[in-house]
Structures are given as C-alpha cells and as structure tokens.
Design an enzyme around this catalytic site. Structure first.
Site, short mmCIF file in Angstrom:
data_model
loop_
_atom_site.label_atom_id
_atom_site.label_comp_id
_atom_site.label_asym_id
_atom_site.label_seq_id
_atom_site.Cartn_x
_atom_site.Cartn_y
_atom_site.Cartn_z
N LYS A 43 39.63 -0.89 -19.10
CA LYS A 43 41.00 -1.22 -18.73
C LYS A 43 41.95 -1.55 -19.81
CE LYS A 43 44.35 -3.32 -16.20
NZ LYS A 43 45.12 -2.59 -15.64
N ASN A 67 50.63 0.49 -7.05
CA ASN A 67 50.30 -0.63 -7.57
C ASN A 67 51.14 -1.13 -8.54
OD1 ASN A 67 49.36 -0.69 -10.58
ND2 ASN A 67 49.13 1.47 -9.99
N MET A 69 50.05 -3.95 -11.13
CA MET A 69 48.68 -5.16 -11.45
C MET A 69 49.37 -5.91 -12.52
SD MET A 69 46.41 -3.69 -9.31
CE MET A 69 44.99 -4.80 -9.97
N ASN A 124 48.10 3.33 -24.65
CA ASN A 124 48.78 3.44 -23.56
C ASN A 124 50.29 3.43 -23.74
OD1 ASN A 124 50.22 3.42 -21.15
ND2 ASN A 124 48.34 1.89 -20.18
N CYS A 127 52.88 1.96 -19.46
CA CYS A 127 52.42 1.08 -18.48
C CYS A 127 54.01 0.66 -17.83
CB CYS A 127 51.79 -0.21 -18.90
SG CYS A 127 51.68 -1.40 -17.54
N SER A 192 50.54 6.80 -13.60
CA SER A 192 51.43 6.85 -12.14
C SER A 192 52.56 6.89 -12.28
CB SER A 192 51.08 5.43 -11.59
OG SER A 192 51.80 4.50 -12.51
N GLY A 219 47.70 9.47 -6.62
CA GLY A 219 46.89 10.31 -5.26
C GLY A 219 47.75 11.32 -5.00
#
Ligand code: DHB
Length: 308
Positions: A43, A67, A69, A124, A127, A192, A219
């Site tokens: 993560k 999401n 999160m 990353n 985010c 995403s 997805g």
C-alpha cells in the site's frame, strides 16, 4: 511461457496487485505472496500512519469501482519491516511510496535504500484522494522538482506511478520530463481516473462519503485510457519499461496491456472484487490466449501492437 522481466529481475508471470488493493496489512500481503501473482506491491505509504478518509470510501459499480480512500496506511516503517522479512526468492516485492511532501519522499526512499533489500520502489505521483494535495504528475514543474530531488538522494533505479493523461501534448511533456531522469527505470500507467462522480439514481445520491462523492474510478471504465497511456509512454520512453494497470479482469485485458508494451500488469478493481485467487485464473486465461495464437513467450508479443 509466462515469465517476465523488469529491471533485469525475473518474474514467474507478469501479474501483481495494483497498489492500494489487498496490501494495507501484512496478512493481505502474505496472501498475495502465497498466491499465483508473479510479484506484489505494498500500500502507498506516508511517513506516519493514517486512518484515511471517512467511510464509505469505496463502492463497486456495474462497470468498475470508485474510491476515495485518502491514503489509509500503517506508516512506512511497517512496510519497511515487511519488506525486510519478505522472502525475495519466492517473488519480487515492490514498495509504494506516497509522501505528503518532497521531503517525506526523500526520507522514506533513503530508508528503503539504507535497508539494503531488493525491494523495488514505485514512487506514487498520482494519488487523487487527499484533500488539499493535488496530483503531482498533473503539475509538471512539481514533478520535475520531485524527480530531480529523488534521483539525487535515492541514487538507485526506481519507478513512478502515473495518473492518466488525455492529451497528446501532455503525453509529450510528461515523457520528456521522465526521460531527463535515467534512474526512473519504469513507469506504471495508470492510477485511477481521478475525481469522477458516480450517482445512485434510486437514492439520488453520491455513493462514497469523502469529497462530496468525487473519487478515482477503476475497472471497465478505464481500460482504453490505461492502454493509451501504457502505449504512449512505451513509445516515448524507449529506455524505460512500462507496468500496465487499469481495467484488467480477464486474460484478454492482460494480453492487451502486454501488446501495448507493458512488461508487468497490475490488477486493482477486479482483485478487490474477487480475491488473490484471481491471479491463477488470469494466468490460465493468458496462457490459453498465447497458446491459441502460437506465442511461446511474453517477449514475443510485448509491444507488438499493430497500427493501421
Ligand atoms: C489512494 C488512492 C490512490 O489512487 C493512490 O494512488 C494512493 C492512495 C488512497 O485514496 O488511499
């Protein structure tokens, strides 16, 4: 048949989880380590432990997921401890870093480096879910500063997790910055699609609580965008490798990512909706497609996408 390679390291197959899915806690990481995935990633971590955004903060939809999160994680020391104990003879381990500042990224990556372990850092830059923290890779000057500082401090090869881009000028500009940094050895495309809005018509409501319902989608929604980004960076960054991520739920999508140029392929939403057992199915389905088409290795098809 399925063996893959990144940074000169061999992988039994190209599959792993997308960071964020099934990788916050050691028991989840252990299940990935025991699964048919060729590798695994932790993560995204910050210097200190975070609870993340209020729930509900993930929702599955007919076409994927949304999401926000908010970077819930146990703090980098927890993942570094896991990485020290990981058995690298079974499979490689990636270590995802998502500091809230440039300085935090330097601190965490120096700690990984100084642990002298073969964990591979994925930094990353994308985010979308921490209120007040814009995606670094959408600010090209901030991205350039980050990569200059991290390259100087870390001094070892690493990768970057990129957001999707939607304009050729942005592919060109982002790739030109990445190409200034030879230590950026791989590019993971995509995170995403950030700040989308899913609406439930019955309740006339958003479906997640943070940010008035805005969140990153994954997805089926994102597969063509993911493939475009994989192929755009594959074409523009000939001295780097690409890790594909986005819209993978069967062997067919893995095959598409490989054709577009991906060396490894991550699974997010479909893993969240299933379990680490999904990796055995994806490997089986990928093998079946390759055998039907007469491919005897991933290298034989990687990046071999035809144009008209
Ligand atoms: C989170 C989401 C991301 O897409 C990411 O790259 C890092 C963190 C999150 O909301 O926790």
């Amino acid at each position: 048949l399925l063996s893959a390679s990144l940074l000169g390291i061999k992988f039994a197959n190209p599959l792993l989880n997308a960071s964020g899915v099934h990788c916050r806690y050691t028991d989840e990481l252990d299940a990935l380590a025991a699964s048919a995935a060729g590798s695994l990633i932790t993560k995204s971590c910050t210097l200190l432990e975070r609870e993340g955004n209020p729930e509900p903060r993930y929702a599955a939809t007919a076409l994927g997921s949304i999401n926000s999160m908010g970077l819930p994680n146990q703090g980098y020391a927890y993942y570094l401890d896991y990485a020290r104990r990981h058995n690298y003879a079974t499979k490689p381990l990636f270590f995802s870093v998502a500091g809230l500042s440039l300085e935090d990224n330097l601190t965490m990556m120096a700690a990984v480096r100084d642990a002298y372990i073969p964990a591979i850092v994925e930094l990353n830059l994308s985010c979308p879910n921490v209120p007040g923290k814009p995606q670094i890779a959408y600010d090209f000057e901030a991205m350039d500063r980050m990569l200059a500082a991290v390259s100087a401090e870390y001094a070892l090869p690493f990768g970057v997790k990129m957001p999707p881009y939607f304009d050729i000028a942005h592919f060109d500009a982002a790739a030109a910055i990445l190409n200034k940094y030879p230590l950026v050895a791989f590019v993971t495309c995509i995170n995403s699609i950030g700040n989308a809005l899913v609406i439930d018509i019955e309740n006339e409501s958003v479906v997640i609580k943070p940010k008035d319902g805005f969140g990153g989608i994954g997805g089926d929604y994102v597969l063509p965008t993911a493939l475009a980004n994989v192929n755009a960076f594959y074409r523009r960054c000939p001295d780097k490798q690409v890790i594909g991520c986005g819209g993978v739920r069967s062997g067919e999508q893995v095959f598409m990512h490989l054709l577009a140029g991906a060396s490894l392929v991550q699974v997010g939403t479909a893993l969240h909706e299933d379990s680490p057992r999904i990796f055995a199915r994806l490997n089986r389905e990928l093998s079946a497609i390759m055998e039907r088409k007469g491919y005897r290795s991933i290298e034989a098809l990687r990046g071999k996408l035809k144009t008209l």
